[in-house]
Design a protein around this motif. Structure first.
Motif, short mmCIF file in Angstrom:
data_model
loop_
_atom_site.label_atom_id
_atom_site.label_comp_id
_atom_site.label_asym_id
_atom_site.label_seq_id
_atom_site.Cartn_x
_atom_site.Cartn_y
_atom_site.Cartn_z
N ALA A 163 1.42 -1.43 -0.21
CA ALA A 163 0.18 0.06 -0.05
C ALA A 163 0.83 0.88 -0.02
CB ALA A 163 -1.21 0.27 1.09
N MET A 164 2.16 0.74 0.65
CA MET A 164 2.60 2.65 0.98
C MET A 164 3.64 2.59 0.07
SD MET A 164 1.23 3.61 2.94
CE MET A 164 1.99 5.23 2.90
N MET A 165 4.26 1.49 -1.06
CA MET A 165 4.85 1.91 -2.16
C MET A 165 4.52 2.83 -3.24
SD MET A 165 7.39 -0.42 -3.53
CE MET A 165 6.30 -2.29 -2.50
N ARG A 166 4.30 3.97 -3.44
CA ARG A 166 4.14 5.13 -4.07
C ARG A 166 4.88 5.48 -3.06
NH1 ARG A 166 -0.58 8.26 -6.15
NH2 ARG A 166 0.79 10.48 -6.14
N PHE A 167 5.05 5.69 -1.58
CA PHE A 167 6.20 6.38 -0.74
C PHE A 167 7.39 5.89 -0.31
CE2 PHE A 167 1.22 7.52 0.02
CZ PHE A 167 1.54 8.78 -0.99
N PHE A 168 7.90 4.67 -0.96
CA PHE A 168 9.06 3.54 -0.13
C PHE A 168 9.88 3.87 -1.77
CE2 PHE A 168 6.63 1.21 3.46
CZ PHE A 168 7.04 1.94 3.92
N HIS A 169 9.36 3.22 -2.89
CA HIS A 169 9.93 3.20 -4.05
C HIS A 169 10.70 4.45 -4.89
CE1 HIS A 169 10.75 1.40 -8.21
NE2 HIS A 169 11.12 0.08 -7.72
N PRO A 170 11.54 4.24 -4.50
CA PRO A 170 12.46 5.84 -5.66
C PRO A 170 12.05 6.11 -6.81
CG PRO A 170 13.99 4.36 -4.50
CD PRO A 170 12.94 3.55 -4.20
N GLN A 171 11.61 5.49 -7.47
CA GLN A 171 10.70 5.66 -8.95
C GLN A 171 9.53 6.24 -8.87
OE1 GLN A 171 12.38 2.02 -10.58
NE2 GLN A 171 12.41 2.83 -12.58
N MET A 172 9.00 5.78 -8.08
CA MET A 172 7.83 5.90 -7.92
C MET A 172 7.35 7.12 -7.26
SD MET A 172 5.42 2.59 -7.28
CE MET A 172 3.52 2.58 -7.40
N ILE A 173 8.71 7.56 -5.96
CA ILE A 173 7.75 8.90 -5.71
C ILE A 173 8.47 9.77 -6.49
CG2 ILE A 173 9.11 10.30 -3.65
CD1 ILE A 173 10.17 7.34 -2.18
N ALA A 174 9.48 10.23 -7.39
CA ALA A 174 9.42 10.66 -8.27
C ALA A 174 8.37 10.64 -9.37
CB ALA A 174 10.87 10.16 -9.11
N GLN A 175 8.03 9.45 -9.80
CA GLN A 175 6.70 9.36 -11.09
C GLN A 175 5.82 9.99 -10.61
OE1 GLN A 175 7.48 5.35 -11.95
NE2 GLN A 175 8.45 5.70 -13.53
N CYS A 176 5.57 10.14 -8.83
CA CYS A 176 4.12 10.34 -8.28
C CYS A 176 3.72 11.47 -7.69
CB CYS A 176 3.85 9.11 -7.63
SG CYS A 176 2.58 7.30 -8.36
N ALA A 177 5.90 12.39 -7.40
CA ALA A 177 5.14 13.30 -6.92
C ALA A 177 4.14 14.78 -7.35
CB ALA A 177 6.29 14.03 -7.25
N THR A 178 4.05 14.78 -9.00
CA THR A 178 3.45 16.14 -9.04
C THR A 178 1.63 15.23 -9.90
OG1 THR A 178 4.39 15.70 -11.81
CG2 THR A 178 5.10 16.94 -10.05
N LYS A 179 1.50 14.13 -9.34
CA LYS A 179 0.46 13.08 -9.73
C LYS A 179 -0.39 13.58 -8.81
CE LYS A 179 1.83 10.38 -13.58
NZ LYS A 179 3.03 10.94 -13.46
N PRO A 180 -1.92 13.53 -9.33
CA PRO A 180 -3.05 13.31 -7.88
C PRO A 180 -2.58 12.32 -7.27
CG PRO A 180 -4.22 13.32 -10.43
CD PRO A 180 -2.65 13.47 -10.99
N GLY A 181 -3.73 12.64 -5.86
CA GLY A 181 -3.36 10.75 -5.25
C GLY A 181 -3.59 11.41 -3.83
N PRO A 182 -3.93 10.20 -3.19
CA PRO A 182 -3.69 10.99 -1.61
C PRO A 182 -2.33 11.47 -1.15
CG PRO A 182 -3.63 8.79 -1.56
CD PRO A 182 -3.40 9.17 -3.44
N THR A 183 -2.59 11.86 0.06
CA THR A 183 -1.25 12.76 0.74
C THR A 183 -0.61 11.06 1.31
OG1 THR A 183 -2.52 12.99 2.75
CG2 THR A 183 -2.11 14.62 1.09
N ILE A 184 0.52 11.23 2.16
CA ILE A 184 0.99 10.09 2.62
C ILE A 184 0.49 9.55 4.10
CG2 ILE A 184 3.19 11.78 4.21
CD1 ILE A 184 4.53 9.12 4.16
N ASP A 185 -0.08 11.16 4.71
CA ASP A 185 -0.73 10.42 6.13
C ASP A 185 -1.78 10.21 5.72
OD1 ASP A 185 1.30 11.62 8.37
OD2 ASP A 185 1.06 13.62 7.42
#
Length: 202
Positions: A163-185
């Protein structure tokens, strides 16, 4: 005499990794050669190969060091005192912050991580297993105290990690930084709610 030799060997290995990481950041992962590393250390490439049998093993050593720092922090939080939901949140946010600082803000080092992930280096697999285990440790503690409800602890830790992969995986962190989605909190709230007895968030 053997202990002194082992100390010198360990020190030399560490110096090679420190220089390699610096060069990866300065000129890039792909462009850095063993000869470049050797030149910085004022030794021959053959001497570097005495400590690392290939260029890839140097890269793995650098990755192991960077990932190891994240693992140390995750395990420290897992072993600390305090409510499980609070520590789970702290662990997830710490992993995200450290991975962002180490890889995403540095495009040249990010290149190294991207290749490591693509090649499925053993060090990456071991790192993901360690992070899942650290999350699982906190979830298990929460289940034991009644703060969480997780009949299958291994599945719960894998689900939380995924569930937290978007916030753990370096590539996904970079790719999703400007895309809509839930915040980490918001995502952590969702995970904690899913773990809470009868769906009630702590």
């Amino acid at each position: 005499m053997t202990l002194i030799s082992e100390h010198i060997e360990t020190d030399t290995r560490e110096r090679i990794l420190v220089v390699a990481e610096r060069l990866f950041r300065q000129i890039g992962y792909q462009k850095t050669t063993v000869a470049d590393i050797a030149k910085e250390l004022r030794m021959s490439p053959a001497n570097v190969y005495r400590f690392f049998d290939s260029k890839k093993s140097i890269h793995e050593g650098v990755a192991r060091t960077l990932m190891g720092e994240v693992e140390v922090e995750a395990l420290r939080i897992a072993q600390a005192a305090g409510p499980a939901p609070v520590r789970l949140r702290e662990m997830i946010k710490t992993i995200h912050r450290m991975n962002t600082e180490r890889y995403v803000g540095d495009s040249k080092l990010h290149e190294m991580v991207e290749i490591a992930m693509q090649e499925d280096w053993d060090v990456c697999v071991a790192h993901m297993e360690c992070i899942a285990a650290a999350l699982g440790q906190v979830i298990a503690q929460g289940a034991a105290s009644g703060e969480f409800e997780a009949p299958d602890l291994q599945l719960a830790s894998l689900c939380a990690c995924t569930a937290m992969m978007r916030f753990f995986h370096p590539q996904m962190i970079a790719q999703c930084a400007t895309k809509p989605g839930p915040t980490i909190d918001e995502m952590i709230d969702f995970v904690i709610a899913g773990l809470s007895p009868r769906g009630k968030a702590n």
